[in-house]
Design a protein around this motif. Structure first.
Motif, PDB file in Angstrom:
ATOM      1  N   TYR A 146       0.828  -1.207   0.000  1.00  0.00           N
ATOM      2  CA  TYR A 146       0.000   0.000   0.000  1.00  0.00           C
ATOM      3  C   TYR A 146       0.864   1.260   0.000  1.00  0.00           C
ATOM      4  CZ  TYR A 146      -3.796  -3.174   1.298  1.00  0.00           C
ATOM      5  OH  TYR A 146      -4.700  -4.187   1.315  1.00  0.00           O
ATOM      6  N   ASN A 147       0.321   2.338  -0.580  1.00  0.00           N
ATOM      7  CA  ASN A 147       0.976   3.647  -0.507  1.00  0.00           C
ATOM      8  C   ASN A 147       0.573   4.409   0.755  1.00  0.00           C
ATOM      9  OD1 ASN A 147      -0.087   3.598  -3.791  1.00  0.00           O
ATOM     10  ND2 ASN A 147       2.098   3.498  -3.313  1.00  0.00           N
ATOM     11  N   LEU A 148      -0.589   4.058   1.293  1.00  0.00           N
ATOM     12  CA  LEU A 148      -1.115   4.812   2.426  1.00  0.00           C
ATOM     13  C   LEU A 148      -1.992   3.921   3.294  1.00  0.00           C
ATOM     14  CD1 LEU A 148      -1.707   7.521   3.921  1.00  0.00           C
ATOM     15  CD2 LEU A 148      -3.612   7.859   2.327  1.00  0.00           C
ATOM     16  N   ILE A 149      -1.813   4.068   4.616  1.00  0.00           N
ATOM     17  CA  ILE A 149      -2.679   3.417   5.599  1.00  0.00           C
ATOM     18  C   ILE A 149      -3.353   4.526   6.403  1.00  0.00           C
ATOM     19  CG2 ILE A 149      -2.834   1.678   7.409  1.00  0.00           C
ATOM     20  CD1 ILE A 149      -1.465   0.655   4.858  1.00  0.00           C
ATOM     21  N   ILE A 150      -4.673   4.456   6.532  1.00  0.00           N
ATOM     22  CA  ILE A 150      -5.406   5.478   7.292  1.00  0.00           C
ATOM     23  C   ILE A 150      -5.983   4.840   8.551  1.00  0.00           C
ATOM     24  CG2 ILE A 150      -7.336   7.078   7.291  1.00  0.00           C
ATOM     25  CD1 ILE A 150      -6.942   7.493   4.330  1.00  0.00           C
ATOM     26  N   ILE A 151      -5.628   5.437   9.688  1.00  0.00           N
ATOM     27  CA  ILE A 151      -6.071   4.936  10.992  1.00  0.00           C
ATOM     28  C   ILE A 151      -6.692   6.084  11.777  1.00  0.00           C
ATOM     29  CG2 ILE A 151      -5.333   3.952  13.196  1.00  0.00           C
ATOM     30  CD1 ILE A 151      -3.001   2.630  11.726  1.00  0.00           C
ATOM     31  N   CYS A 152      -7.909   5.892  12.221  1.00  0.00           N
ATOM     32  CA  CYS A 152      -8.531   6.818  13.169  1.00  0.00           C
ATOM     33  C   CYS A 152      -8.269   6.250  14.562  1.00  0.00           C
ATOM     34  CB  CYS A 152     -10.025   6.932  12.911  1.00  0.00           C
ATOM     35  SG  CYS A 152     -10.871   8.140  13.948  1.00  0.00           S
ATOM     36  N   ASN A 153      -7.597   7.030  15.415  1.00  0.00           N
ATOM     37  CA  ASN A 153      -7.108   6.505  16.685  1.00  0.00           C
ATOM     38  C   ASN A 153      -7.383   7.507  17.814  1.00  0.00           C
ATOM     39  OD1 ASN A 153      -5.649   4.184  17.721  1.00  0.00           O
ATOM     40  ND2 ASN A 153      -3.948   5.541  18.203  1.00  0.00           N
ATOM     41  N   PRO A 157     -16.466   4.395  14.845  1.00  0.00           N
ATOM     42  CA  PRO A 157     -17.224   4.435  16.105  1.00  0.00           C
ATOM     43  C   PRO A 157     -16.865   3.365  17.143  1.00  0.00           C
ATOM     44  CG  PRO A 157     -18.429   3.136  14.526  1.00  0.00           C
ATOM     45  CD  PRO A 157     -17.137   3.519  13.850  1.00  0.00           C
ATOM     46  N   THR A 158     -15.877   2.489  16.886  1.00  0.00           N
ATOM     47  CA  THR A 158     -15.709   1.327  17.769  1.00  0.00           C
ATOM     48  C   THR A 158     -15.035   1.662  19.093  1.00  0.00           C
ATOM     49  OG1 THR A 158     -13.518   0.679  16.924  1.00  0.00           O
ATOM     50  CG2 THR A 158     -15.458  -0.114  15.711  1.00  0.00           C
ATOM     51  N   GLY A 159     -14.202   2.713  19.107  1.00  0.00           N
ATOM     52  CA  GLY A 159     -13.496   3.087  20.332  1.00  0.00           C
ATOM     53  C   GLY A 159     -12.166   2.377  20.514  1.00  0.00           C
ATOM     54  N   PHE A 160     -11.834   1.420  19.622  1.00  0.00           N
ATOM     55  CA  PHE A 160     -10.553   0.716  19.737  1.00  0.00           C
ATOM     56  C   PHE A 160      -9.407   1.690  19.490  1.00  0.00           C
ATOM     57  CE2 PHE A 160      -6.955  -1.229  17.506  1.00  0.00           C
ATOM     58  CZ  PHE A 160      -6.504  -2.084  18.507  1.00  0.00           C
ATOM     59  N   THR A 161      -8.315   1.523  20.256  1.00  0.00           N
ATOM     60  CA  THR A 161      -7.189   2.443  20.160  1.00  0.00           C
ATOM     61  C   THR A 161      -5.861   1.692  20.149  1.00  0.00           C
ATOM     62  OG1 THR A 161      -8.495   3.988  21.508  1.00  0.00           O
ATOM     63  CG2 THR A 161      -6.194   4.558  21.121  1.00  0.00           C
ATOM     64  N   VAL A 289     -21.744  -4.211  24.895  1.00  0.00           N
ATOM     65  CA  VAL A 289     -21.118  -2.900  25.029  1.00  0.00           C
ATOM     66  C   VAL A 289     -19.617  -3.070  24.844  1.00  0.00           C
ATOM     67  CG1 VAL A 289     -20.813  -0.892  26.518  1.00  0.00           C
ATOM     68  CG2 VAL A 289     -22.932  -2.221  26.639  1.00  0.00           C
ATOM     69  N   TYR A 290     -19.044  -2.298  23.922  1.00  0.00           N
ATOM     70  CA  TYR A 290     -17.652  -2.504  23.535  1.00  0.00           C
ATOM     71  C   TYR A 290     -16.735  -1.467  24.199  1.00  0.00           C
ATOM     72  CZ  TYR A 290     -19.703  -5.649  20.160  1.00  0.00           C
ATOM     73  OH  TYR A 290     -20.400  -6.677  19.579  1.00  0.00           O
ATOM     74  N   ASP A 291     -15.540  -1.935  24.571  1.00  0.00           N
ATOM     75  CA  ASP A 291     -14.561  -1.053  25.204  1.00  0.00           C
ATOM     76  C   ASP A 291     -14.236   0.134  24.308  1.00  0.00           C
ATOM     77  OD1 ASP A 291     -14.302  -2.594  27.491  1.00  0.00           O
ATOM     78  OD2 ASP A 291     -12.634  -3.770  26.693  1.00  0.00           O
ATOM     79  N   SER A 292     -13.994   1.289  24.933  1.00  0.00           N
ATOM     80  CA  SER A 292     -13.679   2.495  24.169  1.00  0.00           C
ATOM     81  C   SER A 292     -12.722   3.375  24.949  1.00  0.00           C
ATOM     82  CB  SER A 292     -14.962   3.281  23.863  1.00  0.00           C
ATOM     83  OG  SER A 292     -14.661   4.513  23.248  1.00  0.00           O
ATOM     84  N   GLN A 293     -11.789   3.977  24.228  1.00  0.00           N
ATOM     85  CA  GLN A 293     -10.933   5.000  24.802  1.00  0.00           C
ATOM     86  C   GLN A 293     -11.400   6.398  24.403  1.00  0.00           C
ATOM     87  OE1 GLN A 293      -8.409   4.684  26.928  1.00  0.00           O
ATOM     88  NE2 GLN A 293      -8.500   2.458  27.007  1.00  0.00           N
ATOM     89  N   GLY A 294     -12.439   6.469  23.593  1.00  0.00           N
ATOM     90  CA  GLY A 294     -12.938   7.760  23.138  1.00  0.00           C
ATOM     91  C   GLY A 294     -13.986   8.325  24.080  1.00  0.00           C
ATOM     92  N   ASN A 295     -14.632   9.396  23.643  1.00  0.00           N
ATOM     93  CA  ASN A 295     -15.717   9.980  24.424  1.00  0.00           C
ATOM     94  C   ASN A 295     -17.065   9.475  23.913  1.00  0.00           C
ATOM     95  OD1 ASN A 295     -15.413  11.455  21.984  1.00  0.00           O
ATOM     96  ND2 ASN A 295     -16.514  13.201  22.849  1.00  0.00           N
TER      97      ASN A 295
END
Length: 357
Positions: A146-153, A157-161, A289-295
């Motif tokens: 791949y040329n690019l990997i995009i990660i929302c961290n 919506p899952t909250g996984f970090t 209910v799934y674990d989350s580090q977000g708000n």
């Protein structure tokens, strides 16, 4: 906001006869405590600066961000919100093949499609509690060039970090560019999870942040990106408008990144309330209910007594709005997300959900 980005309070207020202010919007993941008082005061005291241009180099603002993120100020790019930087970065590196960690924010895919990029998706799965095995991910990346990997961290919506150590491992174990969207990272333990301090040492990472969520300032459209790759950084900067950050966003940014009272109070309140929601949502037998580090917290109606859309419709007459997650690629009609609001609002949500289930 549009259908894919949360509730449209204007439409809902017309339909149900409530004012926008009456709704408890658990679909909007913005700090419910509001903006920094110190940042608001600086605007009030300097209102006459509306008649002058901002500093084109944004020296004080970049110094404030540099101290806040523990990175070199020369590696900062400013944008009119995080979305502008996402678009500018993707256009600049112009990837031919990209990997999206999904489910994910829809704007990534929209921007990649604009440049006709081939898009693969690496799905986190509910049977694994949406957690991603980093060794398997590294093998997948290296097998597909791949040329690019995009990660929302943290992931929305899952909250996984991913931890900072895991991001470092990804950078060192692959030969590609990473865009790390840290829109929600400040609601976590940033020392353990944020990648901002990695930017100075690695030239294959672009970290994006905005002030809309944690600092509760979507109206000022202030975003910033961190990158040490000089050629990419200069190319992004050359396509941004001169004075793309207005004077009031500049003033607020200079102050709010240094407002330790606001930052510490937000973290304390949000952590306590996240724990409250976790405990009480998990007491509802119908929900996973799934674990989350977000708000925010992702939930699944495992009993299938009703869909997330039907649950949302039942809550709206009580002036409560949740996020139906069916529009997220990889999730079905039984997933919904709730954001963390003020203590009294969170308790009303739990009472209402208990009554329904």
């Amino acid at each position: 906001m549009s259908l894919n980005h949360g509730a449209n309070l204007y439409d809902l207020s017309k339909k149900y006869g409530f004012s926008k202010e009456e709704f408890l919007d658990f679909s909007s993941n913005i700090n419910p405590l509001g903006a920094s008082n110190a940042a608001k005061d600086i605007v009030i005291k300097n209102i006459d600066q509306v008649s002058i241009y901002p500093d084109p180099d944004y020296t004080n603002l970049k110094n404030s961000i540099s101290s806040y993120c523990h990175c070199n100020k020369e590696n900062i790019v400013l944008g009119s919100g995080a979305t502008e930087l996402i678009s500018s970065f993707i256009k600049t590196i112009n990837p031919t093949k990209a990997l999206l960690l999904s489910p994910a924010y829809s704007e990534y895919e929209k921007e990649l499609k604009k440049i006709n990029c081939n898009i693969d998706k690496y799905y986190s799965k509910h049977e694994n509690d949406f957690k991603i095995d980093i060794d398997k991910l590294i093998n997948h990346i290296n097998s597909n060039k791949y040329n690019l990997i995009i990660i929302c961290n943290p992931n929305n919506p899952t909250g996984f970090t991913f931890s900072k150590a895991e991001i470092k491992t990804l950078l060192e174990s692959t030969n590609t560019f990473f865009m790390i969207d840290e829109t929600y990272i400040e609601f976590t333990d940033t020392k353990a999870f944020s990648s901002t301090s990695l930017v100075d040492d690695y030239n294959n990472i672009f970290v994006i942040r905005g002030t809309s969520k944690f600092f509760s300032t979507p109206g000022i459209r202030l975003g910033y990106g961190l990158i040490s790759n000089t050629s990419v950084k200069d190319s992004i900067s050359s396509h941004l408008d001169l004075w793309n950050i207005n004077i009031f966003a500049t003033l607020m940014g200079e102050v709010m990144f240094k407002d330790t009272h606001f930052i510490e109070n937000t973290i304390n309140v949000m952590t306590k309330e996240r724990d409250y929601l976790f405990d009480n949502l998990r007491n509802i037998d119908d929900l996973n209910v799934y674990d989350s580090q977000g708000n925010f917290i992702l939930c699944e109606i495992k009993s299938k007594k009703l869909t997330a859309s039907e649950l949302r419709d039942k809550l709206i007459p009580h002036k409560i709005i949740i996020r139906d997650c069916a529009s997220f690629d990889g999730l079905n009609e039984y997933f919904f997300r709730v954001c963390i609001l003020k203590p009294e609002d969170n308790r009303l949500l739990i009472n209402s959900l208990n009554n329904i289930f």
